[in-house]
Scaffold this motif. Sequence first.
Motif: not given
Length: 82
Positions: A6-8, A10-13, A35-40
Motif C-alpha cells: 500500500d505504501r510503495l 508497484i514499480e519499486t516492488i 499481493t506480492l505473490a500476484e506481482i512476483s
Amino acid sequence: MSAITDRLPIETIHEIITFLDSPSDVLSFGLSSKTLAEISIPHHYIYRVFRVKLSESAPISRFFAQADLAAGEVRELDILPE
C-alpha cells in the motif's frame, strides 16, 4: 500500519525483486503476501531462466516479444548447442 504494497509503488516492488538472485528467494518474497505473490510469481519467478537450443531461437524471440517481458524479468538466457 498499512502493508508495504500500500505504501510503495508497484514499480519499486518490481525493482526490489530484481535484486533477488535465486528463484527460491523470489518465491519466498512472493509467498509473504497475496499481493506480492500476484506481482512476483507470474512476472519474476516463472520467467527467470530460459534455456533454448540455437535452432529454436526464432520461436523464443517471438515469445519474448509477445510476453512483454522487461529485461529484469529474465536473469539468464542459455543458448544450448544442437
